[in-house]
Design a protein around this motif. Sequence first.
Motif: not given
Length: 306
Positions: A28-45
């Motif tokens: 669960v923690y691994r997938k949470l971290l991946l969602w955070v990475a995706l959200a950071l990139g999408y937030n910039f866009l």
Amino acid sequence: MTSVIRGAAAFIVLAGAAFLMGEYHNDVYRKLLLWVALALGYNFLFGICGQVAFSHFAFYGIGAYSIVILLFQLHLPFPLAVACGIALCILFALAVAIPSTRLEGFYLALATLALGQLFIVVLNEGGAITGGTGGIANYRLPQFFGLNLRGPWYTAVIALLVVGTYAVLVRLDHSWFGRACRAVRDNPEAAAAMGVDVARTKVIAFTLTSALAGIAGMVYAFVDNTVNPPIFSIDNAFLLLFMVIVGGAGRHAGAVIGAALLFLLPFWLSPIVGHHQALVFGVLVVAAILLAPHGLIGIFDRLARR
């Protein structure tokens, strides 16, 4: 130097937490971290550059499928497969971004939504290359210098991805390019009058964030050692948008808060409301958007000012 120390400390905390968890919670923690990475990139866009796009998960899928196909079907060396996967994401992003510079708002959203749907169709109809509707499974991450990165050690790799993504995007946000992106978001005509190349700024922002999504997809490919079309569906693209809005669009900390909250919320709701969790989840998201239009990070800002 201070930023390097903070980044190292954040990595130690995020990676160290994985060694205190069991196998299920690590997953669960691994997938949470991946969602955070995706959200950071999408937030910039979306939050910083102002581009409403629904293709982020398509590039996430391109990264995941490309690394698996290049490694296990074309049998390329791992470093070359990673380089080719990133290059593929960049080429696809440029192919989408350059003609899309003529589109804004609703029309850009529709164009990228169509791309996301087309990507799912290609995966489903890809035959032996993509595995069709069943995807590709039963592969393993190659060894590195004789070491098998499994369990919490692979979680540490994902933590490094999150910290690196955050550092790159914060550095860009504080540079002339970040200021140009915010100017384009707020008033493209005024930005152009001040000498900002609006089209080039949009293309660079879209390509950069798409490449970051592709890299995250490559890392995801070895989380469950399987890739299949539903993972990269349009539903997840909308969830990513909600994460950024609920957390606070345009704020890196807001993206982290929004991603963590909306990812974990179903786990908290399921034991309480059972099969009604989707309805309650939707109501809570809408309430958060209405009651905190600047996102949850805006609430913290108000409390800090007081």
